[in-house]
Structures are given as structure tokens and as C-alpha cells.
Design a protein around this motif. Structure first.
Motif, PDB file in Angstrom:
ATOM      1  N   SER A  52       0.902  -1.587   0.123  1.00  0.00           N
ATOM      2  CA  SER A  52      -0.249   0.266   0.262  1.00  0.00           C
ATOM      3  C   SER A  52       1.167   1.255  -0.184  1.00  0.00           C
ATOM      4  CB  SER A  52      -1.022   0.194   1.384  1.00  0.00           C
ATOM      5  OG  SER A  52      -0.375  -0.179   2.481  1.00  0.00           O
ATOM      6  N   GLY A  53       2.529   1.049   0.676  1.00  0.00           N
ATOM      7  CA  GLY A  53       2.945   2.672   0.826  1.00  0.00           C
ATOM      8  C   GLY A  53       3.773   2.692  -0.009  1.00  0.00           C
ATOM      9  N   GLY A  54       4.237   1.474  -1.148  1.00  0.00           N
ATOM     10  CA  GLY A  54       4.912   2.022  -2.016  1.00  0.00           C
ATOM     11  C   GLY A  54       6.915   1.779  -1.207  1.00  0.00           C
ATOM     12  N   PHE A  55       7.342   1.401  -0.079  1.00  0.00           N
ATOM     13  CA  PHE A  55       8.096   1.100  -0.009  1.00  0.00           C
ATOM     14  C   PHE A  55       8.828   0.357   0.092  1.00  0.00           C
ATOM     15  CE2 PHE A  55      10.962  -0.896   3.606  1.00  0.00           C
ATOM     16  CZ  PHE A  55      12.338  -0.040   3.357  1.00  0.00           C
ATOM     17  N   THR A  56      10.240   0.469  -0.507  1.00  0.00           N
ATOM     18  CA  THR A  56      11.073  -0.417  -1.440  1.00  0.00           C
ATOM     19  C   THR A  56      12.114  -0.709  -0.323  1.00  0.00           C
ATOM     20  OG1 THR A  56      12.105   1.313  -2.584  1.00  0.00           O
ATOM     21  CG2 THR A  56       9.665  -0.404  -3.580  1.00  0.00           C
ATOM     22  N   SER A  57      12.761  -2.022  -0.485  1.00  0.00           N
ATOM     23  CA  SER A  57      13.591  -2.678   0.235  1.00  0.00           C
ATOM     24  C   SER A  57      14.641  -3.398  -1.111  1.00  0.00           C
ATOM     25  CB  SER A  57      13.943  -3.053   1.205  1.00  0.00           C
ATOM     26  OG  SER A  57      15.009  -3.191   2.044  1.00  0.00           O
ATOM     27  N   TYR A  58      16.180  -3.442  -1.654  1.00  0.00           N
ATOM     28  CA  TYR A  58      16.916  -4.384  -1.878  1.00  0.00           C
ATOM     29  C   TYR A  58      17.864  -5.154  -1.875  1.00  0.00           C
ATOM     30  CZ  TYR A  58      14.354  -1.748  -5.501  1.00  0.00           C
ATOM     31  OH  TYR A  58      12.668  -1.434  -6.706  1.00  0.00           O
ATOM     32  N   ALA A  59      18.693  -6.215  -1.964  1.00  0.00           N
ATOM     33  CA  ALA A  59      19.325  -6.651  -1.705  1.00  0.00           C
ATOM     34  C   ALA A  59      20.436  -6.381  -1.660  1.00  0.00           C
ATOM     35  CB  ALA A  59      19.177  -8.279  -1.708  1.00  0.00           C
ATOM     36  N   ASP A  60      21.627  -5.774  -1.732  1.00  0.00           N
ATOM     37  CA  ASP A  60      22.309  -5.062  -1.894  1.00  0.00           C
ATOM     38  C   ASP A  60      23.174  -5.814  -3.199  1.00  0.00           C
ATOM     39  OD1 ASP A  60      24.225  -4.671   1.823  1.00  0.00           O
ATOM     40  OD2 ASP A  60      22.739  -3.791   0.388  1.00  0.00           O
ATOM     41  N   SER A  61      23.558  -6.828  -3.314  1.00  0.00           N
ATOM     42  CA  SER A  61      23.278  -7.425  -4.834  1.00  0.00           C
ATOM     43  C   SER A  61      23.112  -7.079  -5.589  1.00  0.00           C
ATOM     44  CB  SER A  61      24.023  -9.170  -4.990  1.00  0.00           C
ATOM     45  OG  SER A  61      22.135 -10.088  -4.418  1.00  0.00           O
ATOM     46  N   VAL A  62      22.023  -6.642  -5.911  1.00  0.00           N
ATOM     47  CA  VAL A  62      20.740  -6.417  -6.787  1.00  0.00           C
ATOM     48  C   VAL A  62      20.680  -4.687  -7.594  1.00  0.00           C
ATOM     49  CG1 VAL A  62      19.645  -8.411  -7.350  1.00  0.00           C
ATOM     50  CG2 VAL A  62      18.641  -6.815  -5.793  1.00  0.00           C
ATOM     51  N   LYS A  63      21.242  -3.937  -5.920  1.00  0.00           N
ATOM     52  CA  LYS A  63      20.770  -2.888  -5.594  1.00  0.00           C
ATOM     53  C   LYS A  63      21.368  -1.484  -7.360  1.00  0.00           C
ATOM     54  CE  LYS A  63      20.221  -1.298  -1.679  1.00  0.00           C
ATOM     55  NZ  LYS A  63      20.939  -0.818  -0.694  1.00  0.00           N
ATOM     56  N   GLY A  64      20.399  -0.977  -7.678  1.00  0.00           N
ATOM     57  CA  GLY A  64      20.679  -0.551  -8.569  1.00  0.00           C
ATOM     58  C   GLY A  64      20.596  -1.267  -9.988  1.00  0.00           C
ATOM     59  N   ARG A  65      19.734  -2.610 -10.073  1.00  0.00           N
ATOM     60  CA  ARG A  65      19.510  -2.864 -11.745  1.00  0.00           C
ATOM     61  C   ARG A  65      18.227  -3.582 -11.434  1.00  0.00           C
ATOM     62  NH1 ARG A  65      22.260  -7.771 -12.651  1.00  0.00           N
ATOM     63  NH2 ARG A  65      22.758  -8.080 -10.459  1.00  0.00           N
ATOM     64  N   PHE A  66      18.082  -4.178  -9.877  1.00  0.00           N
ATOM     65  CA  PHE A  66      16.522  -4.562  -9.836  1.00  0.00           C
ATOM     66  C   PHE A  66      15.389  -3.286  -9.926  1.00  0.00           C
ATOM     67  CE2 PHE A  66      17.394  -9.368  -9.155  1.00  0.00           C
ATOM     68  CZ  PHE A  66      18.426  -9.015 -10.406  1.00  0.00           C
ATOM     69  N   ILE A  67      13.652  -3.484 -10.126  1.00  0.00           N
ATOM     70  CA  ILE A  67      13.515  -2.715  -9.186  1.00  0.00           C
ATOM     71  C   ILE A  67      11.886  -3.891  -9.244  1.00  0.00           C
ATOM     72  CG2 ILE A  67      11.530  -0.853 -10.429  1.00  0.00           C
ATOM     73  CD1 ILE A  67      13.886   0.238 -11.648  1.00  0.00           C
ATOM     74  N   ILE A  68      11.617  -3.263  -8.169  1.00  0.00           N
ATOM     75  CA  ILE A  68      10.038  -3.650  -8.233  1.00  0.00           C
ATOM     76  C   ILE A  68       9.138  -2.888  -7.986  1.00  0.00           C
ATOM     77  CG2 ILE A  68      10.293  -3.578  -5.081  1.00  0.00           C
ATOM     78  CD1 ILE A  68       9.531  -6.117  -4.704  1.00  0.00           C
ATOM     79  N   SER A  69       8.188  -3.038  -8.386  1.00  0.00           N
ATOM     80  CA  SER A  69       6.946  -2.412  -8.411  1.00  0.00           C
ATOM     81  C   SER A  69       5.260  -3.664  -8.355  1.00  0.00           C
ATOM     82  CB  SER A  69       6.705  -1.636  -9.997  1.00  0.00           C
ATOM     83  OG  SER A  69       6.932  -2.794 -11.413  1.00  0.00           O
TER      84      SER A  69
END
Length: 124
Positions: free
Chosen positions: A54-71
Motif C-alpha cells: 500500500s505504501g510503496g516502500f521498497t527494499s533491495y538486497a545489496d547484490s541487486v540494488k541499482g539493477r532491479f526494480i520492484i513495482s
């Protein structure tokens, strides 16, 4: 219950991109957080990304940050994982996951509902 069905996995050349989809059904309105995991053959399941539905907060593993986008698309009850600049290390079965609890998935990397997985294979 919530049913999750992933799709979009395929063979892709290194450097390419693709988008995985996860369709929610059943008690989808109760989903508070959703996320993506992946599992390389012979290794343990790895956290990839998560978000508050509902809020759109996202979190990524360091290994994929900058390349992966969750939506997600609320109207379609569908979550997505965009994977860019693919490399062979991204080869894995990717799983969609959902939780009814706040912080369980985003903070503890745990979930009570899982999809069947979709295979992503990156060739060099």
C-alpha cells in the motif's frame, strides 16, 4: 489464501533486461507486503527485493540494488520485478512471495505465501 503465479522467466543474453510478473488472486486484498526471492541451483534461497503493497516502500538486497526494480499495479493485482543489465550470476529460479504481516517480509525476509517460481537463465 493467496495464490501467486509468476511468469516472464526465459533465456536472456548477458547485458539484457526482462520483467517478471506475479499475479495475485484469492485473498489478495489482505497482502501487506510482497517480495521476490531467487534460488540458484544447489544453493539456498536468497532475498532479492520487497515492498509494502500500500505504501510503496521498497527494499533491495545489496547484490541487486541499482539493477532491479520492484513495482506493482494495484488495479491488476500484479507485482513486477524488472531486472536490468543481466549477468550470468542472475541465473536462478525467481519466486514471488507475499505476507499479511508488516515487517515480516521487508525486515525478516520471510513470507507465508509463495509462487511456483519462474526460471531466468542468463547466457554469456
Amino acid at each position: 489464501q493467496v495464490r501467486l503465479v509468476e511468469s516472464g522467466g526465459r533465456l536472456v543474453q548477458a547485458g539484457g533486461s526482462l520483467r517478471l510478473s506475479c499475479a495475485f488472486s484469492g485473498r489478495a486484498f489482505s497482502v501487506y507486503e510482497m517480495g521476490w526471492f531467487r534460488q540458484v541451483s544447489g544453493k539456498e534461497r536468497e532475498f532479492v527485493a520487497a515492498m509494502n503493497w500500500s505504501g510503496g516502500f521498497t527494499s533491495y538486497a545489496d547484490s541487486v540494488k541499482g539493477r532491479f526494480i520492484i513495482s506493482r499495479d494495484n488495479a491488476k493485482s500484479t507485482a513486477y520485478l524488472e531486472i536490468n543489465t543481466l549477468n550470468p550470476d542472475d541465473t536462478a529460479v525467481y519466486y514471488c512471495a507475499a505476507s499479511f504481516s508488516s515487517g515480516r517480509l521487508t525486515g525478516r525476509h520471510e513470507a507465508e505465501y509463495w509462487g511456483q517460481g519462474t526460471q531466468v537463465t542468463v547466457s554469456s
